[in-house]
Design a protein around this motif. Sequence first.
Motif, PDB file in Angstrom:
ATOM      1  N   ASP A 215     -12.838 -28.276   1.131  1.00 51.99           N
ATOM      2  CA  ASP A 215     -13.372 -29.444   0.471  1.00 51.99           C
ATOM      3  C   ASP A 215     -12.109 -30.436   0.100  1.00 51.99           C
ATOM      4  N   LEU A 216     -11.950 -31.723   0.700  1.00 48.55           N
ATOM      5  CA  LEU A 216     -10.933 -32.439   0.676  1.00 48.55           C
ATOM      6  C   LEU A 216     -10.559 -32.742  -0.661  1.00 48.55           C
TER       7      LEU A 216
ATOM      8  N   THR B 155      -8.201 -34.625   9.214  1.00 50.26           N
ATOM      9  CA  THR B 155      -9.513 -34.193   8.401  1.00 50.26           C
ATOM     10  C   THR B 155     -10.336 -34.643   9.386  1.00 50.26           C
TER      11      THR B 155
ATOM     12  N   ARG C 147     -14.096 -30.559   6.353  1.00 47.27           N
ATOM     13  CA  ARG C 147     -14.814 -30.905   5.216  1.00 47.27           C
ATOM     14  C   ARG C 147     -16.452 -30.460   5.347  1.00 47.27           C
TER      15      ARG C 147
ATOM     16  N   SER D 104     -18.686 -31.700  -0.544  1.00 53.92           N
ATOM     17  CA  SER D 104     -17.910 -32.994  -1.281  1.00 53.92           C
ATOM     18  C   SER D 104     -18.318 -32.703  -2.932  1.00 53.92           C
TER      19      SER D 104
END
Length: 344
Positions: free
Chosen positions: A45-46, A64, A82, A85
């Motif tokens: 998860d970024l 990414t 990813r 979120s």
Amino acid sequence: MNTRSDRPVLGITMGDPAGIGPEIIIKSLTDPEITNLCTPVVLGDLEILKKADINFAVLPKLVTTDDLSCDFSNFPTGCLVRLSSLNPNVTELGHPTPDTGRAMETYINTGVDLALSGAIDAMVTGPITKTGLKLAGSSFHGHTELIAHKTGTDNFAMMMAGTRLKVVLTTIHIPLSQVPGQLTCREITRIINLTRDTLITRFGIPTPRLAVAGLNPHAGEQGMFGNEEADIILPAIIQAREKGVDIAGPYPPDTVFFNAVEGRFDAVICMYHDQGLIPFKLVHFRDGVNTTIGLPIIRTSVDHGTAYDIAGKGIADPTSMKEAIKMAAVQAVNQKRHGNGNGN
């Protein structure tokens, strides 16, 4: 320095977003030894990783992407896939939720899919908890069971591995009172063969030397303290020896680990969980690695939990994560050299 083509592509799952997984991944990827050894593909998860990358030293180097079909080997400095979120303002470190549980299970399942397809050469898993999986509604208790189910694997075992000691468990998470009833000659033979094959194909040891620990004090002392050694363990050793395995025992549990640490054996077959893990963690508390043997994919993991009590404090030790990455890279290289996909 390794050339780009020499470096295996490793999928690194973030583990529980509420634990120390994000922090130890970031810390590991700031080490040039690690980034020179492999092409990291972080599955996570970024926004959560941004909280861990306080010096913004890692994320700018990672491409990414949301594309699981891309060729990860094209990214010389690695990438971040990813897969969730999560809201970093809502996700509270140290407190797992159904959302964090679902996220960490997604990371694992995606890693397995990528490894099975050959998109990555191995997967390294960050720490998770049974609590997180339960909150997510998962029917699994941990990585091993989940990955074995997803890969359709029945013949697998848990190995704890370090540079000085490797142990493989015959029984794992069962009450101590149930251990004698679970031991069979057939099961011990299975573990012996699996250990030998794995040491050859994934650790590059041509002729592994194996030791087997007894169950009882003094390995039964010729039946004075129990008959499991004579009735169950020794017949399995004899069968393995007749098939060419370099194996000895059953040895008294209070001496066999010392001899293994001294270099006389490459691995010790243990009868139950604490028999193997107490000496292992005494020697490799910080740098031990958990690797599941027998799978059709390579999987290594940190030898610790989510450490919710220190999550977000910046004090998590990344040593075990670094060692898990190193071991995954070594296994990937050895497997390619050996030309065997599953260590069997």
